[in-house]
Scaffold this motif. Structure first.
Motif, PDB file in Angstrom:
ATOM      1  N   LEU A 152       0.868  -1.182   0.000  1.00 15.97           N
ATOM      2  CA  LEU A 152       0.000   0.000   0.000  1.00 15.97           C
ATOM      3  C   LEU A 152       0.902   1.228   0.000  1.00 15.97           C
ATOM      4  O   LEU A 152       1.602   1.493   0.966  1.00 15.97           O
ATOM      5  CB  LEU A 152      -0.905  -0.007   1.233  1.00 15.97           C
ATOM      6  N   LEU A 153       0.916   1.933  -1.113  1.00 13.32           N
ATOM      7  CA  LEU A 153       1.819   3.068  -1.264  1.00 13.32           C
ATOM      8  C   LEU A 153       1.043   4.367  -1.341  1.00 13.32           C
ATOM      9  O   LEU A 153      -0.075   4.413  -1.853  1.00 13.32           O
ATOM     10  CB  LEU A 153       2.662   2.912  -2.539  1.00 13.32           C
ATOM     11  N   GLY A 154       1.636   5.415  -0.828  1.00 10.76           N
ATOM     12  CA  GLY A 154       1.010   6.728  -0.900  1.00 10.76           C
ATOM     13  C   GLY A 154       1.919   7.731  -0.227  1.00 10.76           C
ATOM     14  O   GLY A 154       2.708   7.365   0.645  1.00 10.76           O
ATOM     15  N   ARG A 155       1.806   8.985  -0.629  1.00  8.06           N
ATOM     16  CA  ARG A 155       2.653  10.008  -0.030  1.00  8.06           C
ATOM     17  C   ARG A 155       2.181  10.283   1.402  1.00  8.06           C
ATOM     18  O   ARG A 155       1.121   9.820   1.810  1.00  8.06           O
ATOM     19  CB  ARG A 155       2.591  11.274  -0.874  1.00  8.06           C
ATOM     20  N   ASN A 156       2.972  11.055   2.143  1.00 11.72           N
ATOM     21  CA  ASN A 156       2.553  11.403   3.502  1.00 11.72           C
ATOM     22  C   ASN A 156       1.192  12.069   3.459  1.00 11.72           C
ATOM     23  O   ASN A 156       0.954  12.940   2.623  1.00 11.72           O
ATOM     24  CB  ASN A 156       3.569  12.357   4.127  1.00 11.72           C
ATOM     25  N   GLY A 157       0.302  11.653   4.329  1.00 12.72           N
ATOM     26  CA  GLY A 157      -1.016  12.269   4.390  1.00 12.72           C
ATOM     27  C   GLY A 157      -1.991  11.776   3.335  1.00 12.72           C
ATOM     28  O   GLY A 157      -3.083  12.317   3.193  1.00 12.72           O
ATOM     29  N   ALA A 158      -1.618  10.731   2.597  1.00  7.23           N
ATOM     30  CA  ALA A 158      -2.512  10.238   1.537  1.00  7.23           C
ATOM     31  C   ALA A 158      -3.719   9.503   2.115  1.00  7.23           C
ATOM     32  O   ALA A 158      -4.729   9.323   1.429  1.00  7.23           O
ATOM     33  CB  ALA A 158      -1.745   9.336   0.579  1.00  7.23           C
ATOM     34  N   GLY A 159      -3.622   9.059   3.364  1.00 10.94           N
ATOM     35  CA  GLY A 159      -4.753   8.364   3.982  1.00 10.94           C
ATOM     36  C   GLY A 159      -4.505   6.886   4.241  1.00 10.94           C
ATOM     37  O   GLY A 159      -5.428   6.145   4.583  1.00 10.94           O
TER      38      GLY A 159
END
Lengths: 288, 128
Positions: free
Chosen positions: A34-41
């Motif tokens: 599960l990838l996402g930038r900081n604060g992506a949820g």
């Protein structure tokens, strides 16, 4: 077959939308990144999955059953996260015993082996551990509880390179011995690229991509050459970013290439997952 | 059983990992690191050592099974087939023209090296 399904999950904190219409399914015995930038949820999503926080709307199901207040289904999942669930004064061995009671089982043989490999003394108190060892201790629990879905939120926080290396190896050994579903959220994409079979990218509260890694990388290209020729060749393609050095241009494409002949001066190569992630999730589309 | 120390996996960013796994094992058979009728490292061992999903490793191994380069001994693991090295050599000879000669001649032309000159260079390389 155990399947974990998220249906139309929405979540806001005050006026801020954290998750918007999330639909996902996690199938049995796969390793998801599960990838996402900081604060992506990401953390919010994982906490909703295990019912630690509640969605404003939508549903999480395991094998068709709503997991809300459903202990039988909730016992099939374990979430390891930064949040400390244990009291500083508790002895590690005591915490493991309590975990066994809570989950109705525990792999003691594995926990002993891992404690030895990570050189962690189980007779000490939780509060005495360093940040890295907090992570290690929680990882040991995550690998030893008898669940179908092991969910790891930033599992390698504070771990040095040697311990990360050891963790990935032990994760894969444990997965081979006892196949189950893993969902791993991490920022160290390169380290997990080959470990995960499927990737979910969360961006601006939405699912940007959810597919097998191989399938995604198969349609991610970098096209390098003299500017004019690269521009001609990439006309009409789904361009996700460009780099320029003098007249040498790299255009990044996600999707199918066309059947036009590739000029001799133009080279096409595949992108790695990290580069693709950066291009897809940067605000300016990766344009320099 | 051959130790993993004999496997020098070098991965690149461009080819799918399962193909690279297949190619690296094939290379190890070709250069004699893995001998015929000897066991090769298990899927789990390769997975653990190089941090690759076991399903991906298995997919790579299955390519080699289909080429008859390795075979499964029930309950024991994967072994190098008898004659595997010969199969690889024959296959690589077939690919030699497409993979090397074409590139080689193209680069020579770009450098304005004549055919006669090129032949001289090849002789020089052979006699080294």
């Amino acid at each position: 077959m155990s399947e974990l399904k998220l249906e139309q999950i929405n979540k806001s904190f005050g006026k801020k939308t954290i998750l918007s219409n999330i639909n996902l399914s996690f199938s049995e015995n796969k390793i998801y990144g599960l990838l996402g930038r900081n604060g992506a949820g990401k953390s919010t999503l994982l906490n909703i999955i295990v019912n630690r926080i509640f969605a404003d709307s939508g549903m999480v199901r395991i094998d068709g059953e709503n997991i809300n207040d459903n202990d039988r289904k909730l016992d099939l999942m374990y979430l390891m996260s930064e949040v400390d669930l244990y009291a500083n004064g508790d002895k590690l061995s005591k915490i493991l015993e309590n975990t066994e009671k809570l989950y109705g089982g525990f792999n003691w043989e594995l926990s002993e082996k891992l404690a030895k490999k990570f050189e962690i003394n189980l007779d000490q108190k939780y509060g005495k551990l360093s940040t890295g060892y907090h992570s290690i201790f929680k990882l040991i629990i995550a690998l030893c509880v008898p669940v179908k879905f092991v969910i790891l939120d930033e599992p390698i926080l504070g771990l040095d390179a040697n311990h990360r290396d050891l963790f990935y190896s032990e994760l894969l050994q444990s997965y081979s011995d006892n196949p189950r579903t893993f969902i791993i959220s991490t920022h160290l994409i390169e380290e997990v690229t080959n470990i995960i079979s499927d990737v979910v990218i969360l961006d601006n509260s939405r699912i940007l991509l959810a597919a097998p890694v191989e399938e995604i990388l198969d349609q991610a290209y970098g096209i390098v050459g003299p500017q004019n020729e690269v521009d001609d060749y990439t006309k009409g393609l789904n361009i996700i970013g460009t780099d320029k050095m003098g007249n040498l241009k790299t255009t990044y494409v996600y999707g199918n290439l066309n059947d036009n002949p590739v000029p001799d001066t133009v080279q096409i190569s595949n992108l790695d997952l990290q580069k693709l992630f950066v291009l897809l999730t940067s605000k300016n589309g990766g344009n320099n | 059983m051959i130790g993993l120390k004999n496997m020098k996996f070098k991965f690149n960013d461009t080819d799918p990992i399962y193909l690279q796994v297949a190619n690296q094992i094939e290379d190890a058979i070709f250069n004699g690191s893995f001998l015929e009728e000897e066991q090769i490292p298990s899927t789990t061992e390769i997975s653990k050592n190089f941090h690759i999903n076991p399903a991906t490793v298995l997919k790579g191994m299955n390519i080699l099974v289909n080429k008859s380069l390795i075979y499964k001994k029930r309950g024991l693991g994967m072994f190098v087939s008898k004659g595997a090295r010969e199969i690889i050599i024959e296959h690589r000879k077939e690919l030699f023209y497409d993979q090397f000669v074409t590139d080689f001649v193209r680069e020579a032309k770009n450098l304005h090296i004549s055919e006669a000159n090129l032949l001289d260079l090849i002789k020089r390389g052979y006699n080294k």
